[in-house]
Motif scaffolding. Sequence first.
Motif, PDB file in Angstrom:
ATOM      1  N   THR A  11       0.831  -1.209   0.000  1.00 58.83           N
ATOM      2  CA  THR A  11       0.000   0.000   0.000  1.00 58.83           C
ATOM      3  C   THR A  11       0.864   1.258   0.000  1.00 58.83           C
ATOM      4  N   LEU A  51       2.679   1.658  -3.478  1.00 59.90           N
ATOM      5  CA  LEU A  51       1.775   2.150  -4.519  1.00 59.90           C
ATOM      6  C   LEU A  51       1.440   3.624  -4.308  1.00 59.90           C
ATOM      7  N   ALA A  52       1.237   4.011  -3.043  1.00 54.47           N
ATOM      8  CA  ALA A  52       0.943   5.418  -2.753  1.00 54.47           C
ATOM      9  C   ALA A  52       2.112   6.312  -3.139  1.00 54.47           C
ATOM     10  N   THR A  89       2.535   6.610  -7.093  1.00 53.55           N
ATOM     11  CA  THR A  89       1.427   7.298  -7.771  1.00 53.55           C
ATOM     12  C   THR A  89       1.133   8.658  -7.154  1.00 53.55           C
ATOM     13  N   ARG A 123      -1.403   0.881 -15.858  1.00 52.61           N
ATOM     14  CA  ARG A 123      -1.602  -0.393 -15.150  1.00 52.61           C
ATOM     15  C   ARG A 123      -1.782  -1.486 -16.199  1.00 52.61           C
ATOM     16  N   SER A 181      -8.289   2.184  -9.138  1.00 52.25           N
ATOM     17  CA  SER A 181      -7.483   2.933  -8.185  1.00 52.25           C
ATOM     18  C   SER A 181      -6.475   2.020  -7.499  1.00 52.25           C
ATOM     19  N   ASN A 182      -5.686   2.609  -6.598  1.00 55.12           N
ATOM     20  CA  ASN A 182      -4.716   1.801  -5.847  1.00 55.12           C
ATOM     21  C   ASN A 182      -5.394   0.727  -5.022  1.00 55.12           C
ATOM     22  N   SER A 183      -6.537   1.041  -4.445  1.00 61.89           N
ATOM     23  CA  SER A 183      -7.249   0.049  -3.626  1.00 61.89           C
ATOM     24  C   SER A 183      -7.730  -1.111  -4.486  1.00 61.89           C
ATOM     25  N   THR A 206      -6.326  -2.059  -7.294  1.00 60.59           N
ATOM     26  CA  THR A 206      -5.114  -2.796  -7.670  1.00 60.59           C
ATOM     27  C   THR A 206      -4.664  -3.708  -6.536  1.00 60.59           C
ATOM     28  N   LEU A 207      -4.726  -3.212  -5.309  1.00 60.40           N
ATOM     29  CA  LEU A 207      -4.364  -4.034  -4.144  1.00 60.40           C
ATOM     30  C   LEU A 207      -5.242  -5.278  -4.069  1.00 60.40           C
ATOM     31  N   VAL A 225       2.233  -2.153 -12.353  1.00 58.42           N
ATOM     32  CA  VAL A 225       1.924  -0.720 -12.328  1.00 58.42           C
ATOM     33  C   VAL A 225       3.207   0.029 -12.696  1.00 58.42           C
ATOM     34  N   SER A 262       4.855   3.855 -13.267  1.00 54.93           N
ATOM     35  CA  SER A 262       4.666   5.283 -12.982  1.00 54.93           C
ATOM     36  C   SER A 262       5.937   6.039 -13.329  1.00 54.93           C
TER      37      SER A 262
END
Length: 588
Positions: free
Chosen positions: A18, A21-22, A25, A35, A41-43, A45-46, A100, A102
Amino acid sequence: MAVNQTAENKIKTEAGLTEALAYITNPAKISEVSRINCSGSNSNTLDQFRLLRLAFNQNNGIISHHFIQSFSPNDNVTPETVHRFGVEYAKLCFPNYQVVVSTHVDKEHLHNHIIVNSCNMITGRKYYDNKETMKNNRAISDKLCRKYGVSVISSKSEFKPIDQTTMQLALKHKSWKIQLLSDLDEAKESCKSKSEFISFLKNKNYEVRYEKHITVHKIGEKKAIRVDTLAKQFGSQYTKAELEKAMGYSTNLADTNTSNLNLQSKKTCARKNINEWQRFESWSFSQDNRYANNYRCLTKQYRTNYHTSRFPTGTRKSILFTILCALFISPNRKKYREHKSYRLSNRTTANTNIIRTKYWCENIRYGDLISAQGNNFAVKIPADQLGKIIVLPIFYSANVNLETKTAVIIVKENNKEIICKALGYDSKQVEQQSDKLINSQKYKRLKDLAASSNTKLSYMIVTKIQLELLKLNEIELAAFPKDDGKYNVAFMPDTKELITKILSPADESKQETEYERNNRLNKEIKRLAAVNGEKPKYRMVAPELLDNIKRSGIQFAYFKKGDKYNIVFLRKNETEIDQLLKQLRKEK
């Protein structure tokens, strides 16, 4: 240039993933995010990462990998180009993985952050970040560099990767190691002796320890570094040997003790395809130990302690030549009979009367040599040429035939050129002879093994491609070419089943059982469900209904549970399955 590094902190927890990823991004740092095989969103993707790992029971250990791809400011690439580069790189390096990508623009140099879910979407196996995968990814990166007009790092695949700290400092032109490279290049042009070299570096604010290795310490830095270590990262031209060669002098005694063999190159050769055995061999002949100085062919029989360094180069071979001719291969020498205790194996001895017609001349046991890592090379020579072999800095084992006055020399294949150069042979001409000798020895060894176990060897006719496949799987065999281009291979009976499986893998897939088919479909359904962020659906049905569902063409797996069947399918087929079951129950 594009430099690919693995992030120092391994991602082993959901919290760590988490946070990673935060970070990658963060809107304040990025220009673009893509992606691959995941979305949202990141959630989201998690969740998608987690569901895939759970579907294949891989939610432990390292759950994701974090890679950083940096570009030099000198390449003048745009953020859009860098991002396209990163996405294409991720697709080529991590096929069938959730990724992912970035692109960050918050520093002087543009760079990509790439996070990869550890579980493969097709096989369910984990991705391992090791030297082999790094090497493959580096090759892909170099190809993309050429495609996008980005400079390629001029280093060989056998070099150690540049550590992340050095790379970051190098991009900012603040690395003392990079400055040292420049100073060494200057020293090679201006220095002509050891003392000049040391004085030159001292004037450049370095401390130098010039002994077996050249160790350089920049005043003000915490650590020193050997030039040979530097060479592993930036090129073999910075090894001690190459620096001395460029400056026109040498501190290696081996260069003055050998007239026609480049021993220095063995110690300082590039590490390409060098295995552990070769490194051990190189180390052995650079040390004062039992391998470098113990010539068993002389010490065992005549209680001499022969050392190559005791004789000048001009006399060394002539002395050995004289010893061998006088003691082993003299035409007037008679066979002799003696009563001795001879070693038959590591644990057994026997008293026997023998007539010796063969003799082993070696500096390492024959069994240890042929079983060591790497291919073997054999050449048959006149026995009076053995003196040229004994002085070489390599492991060898020679079987001397006192009747025919010949010797079969066994070495590892990486020493082939050294052997041929010492004997004055063309390596290409003796390769065929070597294959025959090695093959005959393998066949003899297999026959002895079969005799000791009261069995007979098995034989099989194979093609050249099949023979190479067996060799790749390290099957112990002897191969004899036939007139039609095929080979008759001999092997131990207990390996026949394994050989059959290797040569006929397609037969196993044709014999897939009902359980294996359902197990395969069950895994595929779970994988697809995980990719879509959902769970598989289940229904209990009677046997008579199962046959009708099979005819519907819907993809599902089934397993017997009591007197009914538990079927597994995707959510998209749920409505169709329920309608079909409802209709079948009404008809019933």
